[in-house]
Enzyme design. Sequence first.
Site, PDB file in Angstrom:
ATOM      1  N   LEU A 331       0.869  -1.263   0.157  1.00 45.42           N
ATOM      2  CA  LEU A 331      -0.097   0.000  -0.024  1.00 45.42           C
ATOM      3  C   LEU A 331       0.873   1.263   0.037  1.00 45.42           C
ATOM      4  CD1 LEU A 331      -2.538  -1.200   2.540  1.00 45.42           C
ATOM      5  CD2 LEU A 331      -3.073  -1.118   0.073  1.00 45.42           C
ATOM      6  N   GLY A 334       6.673   3.919   4.338  1.00 50.57           N
ATOM      7  CA  GLY A 334       6.751   5.146   5.432  1.00 50.57           C
ATOM      8  C   GLY A 334       8.070   4.985   6.216  1.00 50.57           C
ATOM      9  N   GLY A 335       8.214   6.079   7.020  1.00 48.10           N
ATOM     10  CA  GLY A 335       9.509   6.270   7.679  1.00 48.10           C
ATOM     11  C   GLY A 335       9.673   5.149   8.518  1.00 48.10           C
ATOM     12  N   GLY A 337       8.310   1.840   8.072  1.00 51.06           N
ATOM     13  CA  GLY A 337       8.468   0.410   7.440  1.00 51.06           C
ATOM     14  C   GLY A 337       7.430   0.533   6.209  1.00 51.06           C
ATOM     15  N   ASP A 450       5.591  13.413  13.421  1.00 47.04           N
ATOM     16  CA  ASP A 450       5.619  13.516  11.865  1.00 47.04           C
ATOM     17  C   ASP A 450       4.261  13.510  11.352  1.00 47.04           C
ATOM     18  OD1 ASP A 450       6.819  13.181   9.470  1.00 47.04           O
ATOM     19  OD2 ASP A 450       6.988  11.036   9.385  1.00 47.04           O
TER      20      ASP A 450
END
Length: 643
Positions: A331, A334-335, A337, A450
Amino acid sequence: MDRLLLAPSAVALLVVASAWVPAAADPQITLLNLGCSQYNATPAAAFLAALNATFAVLRANLSSAGGGGGFATAAEPRAAAPAFAMAQCRPYVAGAGSCAACFDAAASRLRARCGAANGGRAILDGCVVRYESAAFFDGPATLPGNTQVCNGTAVADGSFAGAARGLVGDLAAAAPRAPGLAAAAARGGVYAAAQCVETVGEGGCAQCLAVPARNIDGCPPDSDGRAVDAGCFMRYSDKPFFPANATIDLAPYLRSPGKSNHKGAIIGGILGGVAFLLLGLLALFWTRQSKKPLKPRRGDILGATELQGPTSFYYKDLKVATNNFSEQSKLGEGGFGDVFKASLKNGKTVAVKRLTVMETSRAKADFESEVKLISNVHHRNLVRLLGCASKGSECLLVYEYMANGSLDKFLFGEKSVALNWKQRFNIIIGMARGLAYLHEEFHVRIIHRDIKSSNVLLDDEFQPKIADFGLARLIPDDHSHLSTNFAGTLGYTAPEYAIHGQLSEKVDTYGFGVVTLEIIGGRKLNDARLEPDSQYLLEWAWKLYEDNNLIELVDRSLDPEEYNHEEVKRTMEIALLCTQSAVTSRPMMSEVVVLLLTRNALEFQPTRPTFIDATRRVPGETSTSSSSSASKATVSISQLSAR
């Protein structure tokens, strides 16, 4: 030992006045309901001072409302004993002067009756005033203490009762969809009105009015009846109690125009009774079952009991469910994983985040402790962690699946569906509510670190849910600390954290402000379509603010006829308040929620954000200068974000 203080939303209110008084002098200040919490706030003097301050703000705003239907909220969240208050007048109360007079009558009764109680509400014919020691604006609209007030004088005309019930039923259906969540109408010799507190929204209004509609149903054939709840009000009478020009045509706001919803209310009541009996049987079954030994829970967290930690999934099951973590199932990245779509054996669709974090047994224990904590975070605007699995140094986190994906795909052209202003505004409010919960309402304070549009996911109805909260280190009990582990996206991250490593909940406030500007403008943080000398969105927004031309920032795909220019402009000003350079000047997220949900003029004007700062060592990077003097070479935040 001090008594445990509970907000009135958590305890039943004591209804100390609930008598109807004949409307002789001024029917708008007839007291219908007065309730006080059973618990006192401490320290009492500090709480009363904060409450008086909020009442003063409420009165000032109602006095300058420019007409009837005034609504205002006020808060003193940083006081030694915080206070939050709300006031609303009926839309047909004639003028700001009358609205303020009704507020004065309600406030006077609350002060006299409730003393230092940590919550109370007064409902009059013309207005409602409520206060608590904790933020309640986003709370339930219906609470204990809801009641009916019938005048006891029957109308001889046999058709009156049916006409009254019919009009009340239509108002209950129409008011949630009407402007301002309020409606008044006259039909068949019956005059009736319904109103909800503006902060509850359409859904909350519909749920709230269902309660007064049932309560007031017992009043006819009496000539006058009222029903009240914490977030709504309803009245009918055989005599007009509002001017003729206050009525609206209900037909456009009814699902079946011209038809009464009274029959539906009866059916709903019957179904509700059946549901109540079923719940009783289920409760009996549960009581018996709870005596049996519990088995370890595995596999289907979606049916698990709340607040018991994450479900332990089998790693091999999740590996199969993601097609061996294939690219087709991915999908996003990201930072923390990669994220994969997974179909469980029971047919449920979930999202699986794949992490490699457990290098040592200590790291594994710490991470499992943190996962257990964040699995207990439950809020409608936060993505829920359902469970986890591990194998060696690898950990899999199982989240609820968001069908519409991340917000950035809708804002920046990857999705064909354009978000309208109502959807965007709801997303902004939802983000604020989710962050306020993490910062102030969950039992451990969590800073996201974040906040950006790709970390805001949308469900089937485009309701926002913030993802990836709690994966960075939790903030300690003090208000800020220096962190050597930078966990954010430069440009969305506040300068004091990006450059100096100073962390507080105001870092999330800053990110919220930047994302809000992206939502309104439909542009990325460093959009190349901006002016050559203003490639950074925040810098451009500030220039437009200085030129009193903020509307220029609004996304061109939005239909100007579908949004209120002042509301959009005010939302952008709130975003700029969130991005101010001085950390202490930025509002708490609970304050942001209040600002967004009210139409009051901003008490403070935003100050200039930081666009350029002295070269500082970003945690984890090597300094470009041996000196930290402000006279050295400078670096812009927009340049930082591109590294």
